[in-house]
Design an enzyme around this catalytic site. Structure first.
Site, PDB file in Angstrom:
ATOM      1  N   SER A  91       0.897  -1.260  -0.185  1.00  0.00           N
ATOM      2  CA  SER A  91      -0.152   0.201   0.021  1.00  0.00           C
ATOM      3  C   SER A  91       0.860   1.236   0.083  1.00  0.00           C
ATOM      4  O   SER A  91       1.611   1.599  -0.931  1.00  0.00           O
ATOM      5  CB  SER A  91      -0.810   0.059   1.167  1.00  0.00           C
ATOM      6  N   HIS A 204      -8.306   1.420  -0.541  1.00  0.00           N
ATOM      7  CA  HIS A 204      -8.211   0.564  -1.588  1.00  0.00           C
ATOM      8  C   HIS A 204      -9.662   0.159  -1.911  1.00  0.00           C
ATOM      9  O   HIS A 204      -9.752  -1.322  -2.010  1.00  0.00           O
ATOM     10  CB  HIS A 204      -7.356  -0.606  -1.074  1.00  0.00           C
TER      11      HIS A 204
END
Length: 317
Positions: A91, A204
């Site tokens: 991430s 996300h």
């Protein structure tokens, strides 16, 4: 000489005081602290030295602080001659991988991270206003495809698979109400535990679509060089070879699932690495490697003590 796969942690790994021991040991790290603080207009040393967990959990603070800790550990490893043969970040950690692979400079890195944190915090606040409490939770015991099927079968509207952490660990992201509502279905399908995560938004997922579009506009003015070392992308789980691809994937990452399981498999089987390091705070990625079933040993090297231990093991080997 041993070459390590470098895997950089993201949000959730933060803790007060991280990287300050590295600051004390390296002029390069001290210069990096100054550079990052100047670019973002915030005293990051003071944030890490005096800030509490609640302050560090705010997205716009977390992203800068974790990136600074990641880059500090990386610089110190390189200063001591540790060879990092490929780069992947989880991430937020993917942006640290960009700098390590010479795709962007440290100056550009912190500009990018500051804007990323600002836009994601704004998108989270907008989503809270529309949907109420939001969050992320780790589902342990079943895989990404299974969780996706369950969410589809129960008609989840505001809960999504966000992170494919490993063969038996998936992070879901969305409204707190839907996380609670679908817990029983996930457990009935084999989930052993469902663990809330220390992050401040539904990352996300489609909740980040507006932030993604604005971030893409911001990135269009920044130069992305071609990677100078193997670099993996969260969105695809594959190697990325060109700077313009990195730019596109960097913005898409905000609303796309993190395909970490595929990245680990590619590093182990495609690149044939047997050793990895986690330059940054915590041991999250070290734990994911341990439970992956792959023949790779990952070691956390986010503190000076851990880096010293790695260096001693290299000498003994």
């Amino acid at each position: 000489m041993v070459s390590y796969a470098a895997c950089y942690p993201g949000q959730g790994a933060q803790k007060p005081g991280m990287a300050l021991d590295l600051y004390d040991r390296s002029a390069q790290v001290r210069n990096l602290f100054g550079l990052a603080s100047d670019i973002c207009g915030k005293d990051l040393y003071a944030l890490l030295a005096n800030g509490d967990e609640q302050q560090l959990q705010q997205t716009e603070n977390t992203q800068l602080a974790v990136t600074l800790a990641n880059r500090s550990a990386t610089l110190l490893l390189q200063e001591y001659g540790v060879r990092l043969g490929c780069h992947a970040g989880f991430s937020l950690g993917e942006l640290s991988a960009y700098a390590a692979a010479s795709v962007v400079s440290d100056e550009e890195l912190f500009r990018i991270v500051a804007e990323r944190g600002r836009l994601m915090a704004k998108a989270s606040q907008t989503a809270v206003g529309m949907y109420g409490e939001l969050g992320m939770a780790a589902v342990v015991g079943i895989g990404f495809d299974e969780v996706s099927h369950i969410l589809e079968s129960v008609g989840a509207k505001n809960l999504f698979c966000a992170n494919d952490n490993g063969p038996k660990q998936v992070v879901v992201s969305g409204t707190a109400g839907e996380i609670a509502a679908h817990t029983d279905a996930l457990k009935a399908a084999g989930a052993r535990r469902i663990i809330p995560l220390r992050v401040s938004g539904p990352f996300h997922t489609p909740f980040m679509a507006e932030a993604e579009a604005q971030f893409a506009d911001f990135l269009s003015a920044i130069s992305f060089s071609d990677p100078q070392a193997p670099l993996y992308a969260n969105v695809t789980g594959d190697l990325v070879l060109r700077g313009d691809e990195v730019r596109s994937l960097c913005s898409r990452q905000l609303s796309s699932p993190v395909r970490w399981t595929r990245i680990m498999r590619s590093i182990a089987e495609g690149q044939a690495f047997t050793q990895a390091v986690e330059p940054g705070p915590g041991t999250v990625l070290t734990g994911l490697w341990r439970s992956s079933g792959l023949d790779v040993v990952c070691k956390s090297v986010g503190t000076y003590e851990e880096i010293e231990k790695l260096l001693e093991e290299r000498q003994d080997g």
